[in-house]
Scaffold this active site. Structure first.
Site, PDB file in Angstrom:
ATOM      1  N   THR A 298      -5.972   0.931  11.386  1.00 47.33           N
ATOM      2  CA  THR A 298      -6.407   1.172   9.796  1.00 47.33           C
ATOM      3  C   THR A 298      -6.568   0.033   9.020  1.00 47.33           C
ATOM      4  O   THR A 298      -7.042   0.031   7.909  1.00 47.33           O
ATOM      5  CB  THR A 298      -4.897   1.963   9.266  1.00 47.33           C
ATOM      6  OG1 THR A 298      -3.800   1.156   9.340  1.00 47.33           O
ATOM      7  CG2 THR A 298      -4.821   3.419   9.900  1.00 47.33           C
TER       8      THR A 298
ATOM      9  N   HIS B 248       6.228  -6.347   7.890  1.00 42.32           N
ATOM     10  CA  HIS B 248       5.859  -7.670   8.139  1.00 42.32           C
ATOM     11  C   HIS B 248       6.156  -8.451   7.106  1.00 42.32           C
ATOM     12  O   HIS B 248       5.223  -9.133   6.367  1.00 42.32           O
ATOM     13  CB  HIS B 248       4.515  -8.036   8.808  1.00 42.32           C
ATOM     14  CG  HIS B 248       4.292  -7.427  10.112  1.00 42.32           C
ATOM     15  ND1 HIS B 248       3.124  -6.869  10.489  1.00 42.32           N
ATOM     16  CD2 HIS B 248       5.315  -7.207  11.136  1.00 42.32           C
ATOM     17  CE1 HIS B 248       3.286  -6.440  11.955  1.00 42.32           C
ATOM     18  NE2 HIS B 248       4.568  -6.327  12.079  1.00 42.32           N
TER      19      HIS B 248
ATOM     20  N   CYS C 146      -8.055   2.685   6.914  1.00 41.83           N
ATOM     21  CA  CYS C 146      -7.611   3.098   5.621  1.00 41.83           C
ATOM     22  C   CYS C 146      -8.350   2.773   4.271  1.00 41.83           C
ATOM     23  O   CYS C 146      -8.924   1.592   4.228  1.00 41.83           O
ATOM     24  CB  CYS C 146      -6.337   2.373   5.419  1.00 41.83           C
ATOM     25  SG  CYS C 146      -5.429   2.715   3.943  1.00 41.83           S
TER      26      CYS C 146
ATOM     27  N   SER D 148       1.536 -10.131   9.669  1.00 44.15           N
ATOM     28  CA  SER D 148       1.001  -9.244   9.175  1.00 44.15           C
ATOM     29  C   SER D 148      -0.586  -9.489   9.238  1.00 44.15           C
ATOM     30  O   SER D 148      -1.343  -9.996   9.120  1.00 44.15           O
ATOM     31  CB  SER D 148       1.144  -9.363   7.470  1.00 44.15           C
ATOM     32  OG  SER D 148       0.237  -8.372   6.868  1.00 44.15           O
ATOM     33  N   SER D 149      -0.949  -8.351  10.028  1.00 48.12           N
ATOM     34  CA  SER D 149      -2.493  -8.154  10.848  1.00 48.12           C
ATOM     35  C   SER D 149      -3.202  -7.978   9.651  1.00 48.12           C
ATOM     36  O   SER D 149      -4.353  -8.644   9.411  1.00 48.12           O
ATOM     37  CB  SER D 149      -2.478  -6.975  11.754  1.00 48.12           C
ATOM     38  OG  SER D 149      -3.905  -6.779  12.114  1.00 48.12           O
TER      39      SER D 149
ATOM     40  N   CYS E 245       0.971  -1.178  -0.046  1.00 45.74           N
ATOM     41  CA  CYS E 245       0.069   0.066   0.007  1.00 45.74           C
ATOM     42  C   CYS E 245       0.855   1.221   0.084  1.00 45.74           C
ATOM     43  O   CYS E 245       2.075   1.101   0.025  1.00 45.74           O
ATOM     44  CB  CYS E 245      -0.958  -0.069   1.329  1.00 45.74           C
ATOM     45  SG  CYS E 245       0.049   0.255   2.853  1.00 45.74           S
TER      46      CYS E 245
ATOM     47  N   HIS F  34      -0.677  -5.103  18.320  1.00 40.58           N
ATOM     48  CA  HIS F  34      -0.137  -4.938  16.853  1.00 40.58           C
ATOM     49  C   HIS F  34       0.591  -3.382  17.140  1.00 40.58           C
ATOM     50  O   HIS F  34       0.173  -2.482  17.990  1.00 40.58           O
ATOM     51  CB  HIS F  34      -1.268  -4.586  15.963  1.00 40.58           C
ATOM     52  CG  HIS F  34      -0.682  -4.437  14.601  1.00 40.58           C
ATOM     53  ND1 HIS F  34      -0.604  -3.114  14.267  1.00 40.58           N
ATOM     54  CD2 HIS F  34      -0.858  -5.362  13.621  1.00 40.58           C
ATOM     55  CE1 HIS F  34      -0.121  -3.285  12.767  1.00 40.58           C
ATOM     56  NE2 HIS F  34      -0.394  -4.459  12.300  1.00 40.58           N
TER      57      HIS F  34
ATOM     58  N   CYS G 249       2.893   6.212   8.403  1.00 48.91           N
ATOM     59  CA  CYS G 249       1.611   6.303   7.152  1.00 48.91           C
ATOM     60  C   CYS G 249       0.880   7.565   7.634  1.00 48.91           C
ATOM     61  O   CYS G 249       0.804   7.593   8.630  1.00 48.91           O
ATOM     62  CB  CYS G 249       0.728   5.023   7.262  1.00 48.91           C
ATOM     63  SG  CYS G 249      -0.434   4.893   6.320  1.00 48.91           S
TER      64      CYS G 249
ATOM     65  N   GLU H  96       0.840  -0.949  15.322  1.00 49.36           N
ATOM     66  CA  GLU H  96       0.173   0.442  15.186  1.00 49.36           C
ATOM     67  C   GLU H  96      -0.829   0.637  16.369  1.00 49.36           C
ATOM     68  O   GLU H  96      -0.750   1.971  16.606  1.00 49.36           O
ATOM     69  CB  GLU H  96      -0.680   0.006  13.854  1.00 49.36           C
ATOM     70  CG  GLU H  96      -1.548   1.142  13.414  1.00 49.36           C
ATOM     71  CD  GLU H  96      -2.653   1.193  12.168  1.00 49.36           C
ATOM     72  OE1 GLU H  96      -3.782   1.651  12.606  1.00 49.36           O
ATOM     73  OE2 GLU H  96      -2.084   0.350  11.530  1.00 49.36           O
TER      74      GLU H  96
END
Length: 673
Positions: A190, A63, A218, A246-247, A29, A150, A122, A152
Site C-alpha cells: 500500500t 514505526h 493506498c 517506516s517504509s 493516515c 516489510h 488497515c 505488511e
C-alpha cells in the site's frame, strides 16, 4: 554594528520573511490512527474493568519509537516473533494486530492460544489479503510489488500460495518468470512508490503473460507522495519526518530528494540541524503515516513564527463538528458484505454503516452497492459506537428524504410512481426514496381484486391521501386515479362516437345473452342476436375475455351503448335476390325443425323454409321423420320475399311429380324465422 549583530539581524530578517508549507496529508493516515486508537481504547477498557489484561501488540503498533515507548509505559507489551505468540498463556489477555496486517497462519496461532484478538488491520491491507487469497485459491501466480522484509508484505504473502513472489526492483522484475500455464495477478504494497510500481509492472507485462494488475497502493499514500513531490519542487529545503524503519517515510524521502537536493530525513526535532536551514527562506514539511502530530508541531514551530498549534487550531475551527441526526458526506474506504466504512468529509472521524442500516433487505451484499473511493451520504445516529467510530445510517437518511418528498406530494396532491416492494394481506407496500407507503387493498383498484400478487415488482401510480410519519401512517390511493382516468376516457369516448361508427374494443366479460366490450372509457353490449348475420347458439363458444374485436356502434341511449357485428357491407341479403330467385336450385344445411317444416341455412344469415308438404311426394307426418339437423339437402326456390327476408323451398319440386300437382301451394307468410 559588529559582525555578530549583523548576523543576528540577517537571521531575523530571513526568519521573518520565511514561508513554511506543511503538507495537508502529513502525519497519521486512517489505518495507523485507527490502530493506535484501538490500543488506547483497550488500555482504557482494562483500566475501567471492561476487559482483562495483559495487552499485547504483534510487532510495534507503528514505526514510531515515541508512540511505542509511551504505550510500553502504559503496560502494552510488544511480541516480535511467532514463537513468542505460541508461548502466550492460553485464554489470557488481548493481542492487537497492527495496521500492517498478518498472514493467515498468525490468526490460526491466536485461535489455538484462545486469546482475545483486536484486529486493527488497515481496511486497504485487508482488501489485498482478500485479493491474494482469491487468486491463489484459483491456482494463479501472484506477484507482490513491495519490500519483502516489510511486515505488511510479509502478511500479504501469507495469504498466497507456492507461486506467490515479492518483487522490489527492476532486476527482480527482469528475472521473474511465471510457471507454465499459470495466470498472473499483480498487487502492490500500500505504501509503495506509485511511479516505481508502474515501471516494474511494465517490465513484467512485456513478457506477455495472461495478467491482471491491481493497483492496491493506498489512495492516501498516493496523495501524500504527490503532494510531497509538489511541495519539494517549490521550496529551498524539504523536511521529511518519520521513523527510521517506516517504509512509507523512506519513500517520501526518496521522492522529495529527487525534487529538492536540500531534503532532510528526521525522526524528531532533535535530529534537525538548525544551521542547515538557518538561511533558507522557503521550507516544506511532510511526514510519514506513523508520525504523531506533536512531532510535526515541534518542527513547524521551529521553522516558522506561527506555531503548529495555531495552525492546528485553525484546522479544528475549520473542521465542522458532527451531531446526531445530521447528514454527512464521506468517502468509502472499506466495504464488506455486511458493513461500509466511511471517512467523513470535513471531520477527522470514520463512520460505519451496517447492513441493517443500509437496507431493509437482510440479504443484500453491500459490495454490490458501493465501491471503495465512492462518495456517499448518511445520517449520524450515534457519535461513538464503542470502538471510536460514528454510527451512520443510509436507510434512515433515505427514509427522511423520502418522507419529505412524500409530504410535498401530499400537500400538492402530486401523482407518484413507484415499484411495489411487498404484497401484503391487506394491500401493497411501495417505497419512495426509501420511505414506505401503504396502499390498502380497497384503494388498489376501482374494481374488487381478490389476488394482488400480480402487482409484485410492478410500477404503479398513486397519490398520498394521509401523511402521518410519527404514527408511521402514510397511505396511498391508486383507486381514485383509475376512476378519474376512466371518467376522462368515458367523456372523450362519448364525445367521439356515434351510431354507425366502427370502433375497436376488448372483450371484458361474456354471458349467455351477449358480451360486454371495453371501448376504452365505457362498456358496450354486443347482444347474442348481433354477433353474426347467422345464428349463434352460445356466445361463450365465440368469444373469451381479452379478445380484440372491431364492432359497429348500433345505438347510444344515455350511457348505454348497443354494439353489433352485423356490418352492412357483409349483409348476406344484399345479393340474395339474385342468388335465391324463384326457380333457382340451391343447397343448404338443416338448421332446425318444427312440426310444420324444416329451416334450412343457405348461408350464415339466410334461412329458408322447407314446408313439411314440400319434403316428399309421399305424405310425411313431421320433418324429423325423414330429416336430421345438419343434413345437407338440395331444393328448389319456389318463392322469394325480399322485404320480409323470407324464402320458401321445395324438394318435391325436383322430383318427378304427378300431373296437375301443385308444388308452390305453400303460404310463405305462414312461418317466421
Amino acid at each position: 554594528m559588529d559582525e555578530a549583530a549583523k548576523s543576528r539581524a540577517s537571521l531575523q530578517e530571513s526568519l521573518s520573511s520565511r514561508t513554511v508549507a506543511v503538507a495537508k496529508t502529513a502525519g497519521f493516515c486512517f489505518g495507523v490512527e485507527r490502530a493506535v486508537d484501538r490500543v488506547y481504547e483497550q488500555i482504557r477498557a482494562v483500566k475501567e474493568g471492561a476487559a482483562k489484561g495483559p495487552i499485547y501488540t504483534y510487532g510495534p503498533i507503528i514505526h514510531n519509537e515515541q508512540v511505542v515507548s509511551d504505550l510500553e509505559k502504559k503496560g502494552v507489551r510488544v511480541i516480535d516473533t511467532e514463537e513468542d505468540l505460541k508461548r502466550l498463556p492460553k485464554g489470557q489477555g488481548t493481542v492487537i494486530i497492527r495496521s500492517h496486517g498478518v498472514s493467515r497462519h498468525i490468526y490460526e496461532i491466536l485461535k489455538e492460544r484462545g486469546v482475545a484478538v483486536a484486529d486493527a488491520t488497515c481496511p486497504f491491507v485487508k482488501k489485498i489479503h482478500r485479493i491474494v487469497d482469491e487468486h491463489a485459491a484459483a491456482g494463479e501466480a501472484v506477484v507482490i510489488i513491495g519490500s519483502p522484509a516489510h511486515p505488511e508484505v510479509e502478511g500479504i504473502r501469507g495469504w498466497g500460495n507456492e507461486y506467490t513472489t515479492v518483487i522490489e526492483n527492476e532486476a527482480e522484475a527482469e528475472k521473474y518468470e511465471v510457471a507454465e500455464g499459470k495466470k498472473l495477478c499483480v498487487v502492490s504494497q500500500t505504501t509503495f512508490n506509485y511511479n516505481k510500481f508502474q515501471d516494474l509492472v511494465e517490465k513484467i507485462l512485456k513478457k506477455g503473460y495472461d495478467s491482471s494488475v491491481l493497483n492496491t497502493i493506498c489512495n492516501a499514500t498516493q496523495e501524500r507522495q504527490v503532494e510531497a513531490a509538489k511541495i519539494a519542487s517549490e521550496v529551498d529545503a524539504m523536511i521529511v519526518i518519520g521513523g527510521r524503519h517506516s517504509s512509507n517515510t523512506q519513500k517520501l524521502y526518496e521522492i522529495c530528494l529527487k525534487e529538492c537536493k536540500n531534503t532532510f530525513y528526521i525522526q524528531t526535532l532533535g535530529d534537525l540541524d538548525p544551521d542547515s536551514v538557518s538561511s533558507v527562506r522557503n521550507v516544506g514539511i511532510t511526514a510519514g503515516a506513523s508520525t504523531p502530530k506533536k512531532i510535526i508541531e515541534e518542527v513547524h514551530t521551529r521553522m516558522a513564527e506561527q506555531s503548529f498549534a495555531e495552525l492546528l487550531k485553525e484546522e479544528e475551527e475549520s473542521t465542522k463538528p458532527i451531531r446526531t441526526g445530521e447528514i454527512v458526506t464521506g468517502q468509502v474506504i472499506e466495504v464488506s458484505k455486511d458493513e461500509i466504512i466511511l471517512s467523513i468529509a470535513g471531520n477527522k472521524s470514520e463512520g460505519i454503516i451496517t447492513r441493517d442500516e443500509y437496507s431493509n433487505d437482510n440479504n443484500v451484499d453491500l459490495t454490490t452497492k458501493v465501491q471503495i473511493g465512492e462518495e456517499m451520504e448518511a445520517k449520524v445516529i450515534k457519535l461513538n459506537d464503542g470502538v471510536g467510530m460514528v454510527s451512520l445510517s443510509y436507510k434512515r437518511m433515505a427514509a427522511d428524504r423520502g418522507n419529505k418528498r412524500l409530504e410535498e406530494a401530499f400537500e400538492n396532491q402530486e401523482v407518484l410512481t413507484s415499484k411495489v416492494t411487498q404484497v401484503l394481506d391487506g394491500g401493497l407496500s411501495v417505497e419512495v426514496e426509501g420511505a414506505r407507503v401503504f396502499i390498502p387493498a380497497s384503494l388498489v383498484s376501482d374494481t374488487y381484486e381478490k389476488d394482488l400478487s400480480k402487482y409484485a415488482g410492478q410500477d404503479i401510480q398513486f397519490v398520498i391521501t394521509e401523511f402521518n410519519p410519527k404514527r408511521r401512517r402514510i397511505i396511498g390511493d391508486r383507486k381514485q386515479l383509475l376512476a378519474a382516468e376512466k371518467a376522462k376516457l368515458k367523456e372523450e369516448l362519448f364525445a367521439r362516437i356515434q351510431p354507425g361508427d366502427k370502433v375497436e374494443g376488448t372483450v371484458k366479460n361474456v354471458t349467455d345473452f351477449g358480451a360486454f366490450i371495453d371501448l376504452g372509457g365505457a362498456d358496450g353490449l354486443l347482444h347474442i342476436s348481433e354477433m353474426s348475420w347467422g345464428r349463434v347458439e352460445n356466445p361463450k363458444k365465440v368469444f373469451k375475455s381479452g379478445d380484440k374485436v372491431t364492432v359497429l356502434i348500433k345505438d347510444i341511449q344515455g350511457e348505454k351503448i348497443a354494439l353489433s357485428l352485423k356490418f352492412p357491407e357483409a349483409n348476406p341479403w344484399a345479393q340474395a335476390a339474385e342468388k335465391y330467385a324463384a326457380g333457382n336450385v340451391v343447397s343448404g344445411r338443416v338448421a332446425r325443425m318444427t312440426d310444420f317444416g324444416a329451416f334450412v341455412e343457405l348461408e350464415p344469415g339466410v334461412d329458408a323454409l322447407l314446408h313439411v308438404s314440400q319434403i316428399s311426394r309421399e305424405h310425411i307426418e313431421k320433418p324429423s321423420d325423414v330429416l336430421k339437423i345438419g343434413q345437407e339437402i338440395e331444393a328448389k326456390v319456389v318463392d322469394f320475399n325480399e322485404d320480409d327476408h323470407k324464402i320458401s323451398l321445395s324438394v318435391k319440386a325436383l322430383l318427378a311429380a304427378p300431373q296437375n300437382e301443385d308444388v308452390a301451394d305453400v303460404d310463405i307468410d305462414s312461418y317466421s324465422k
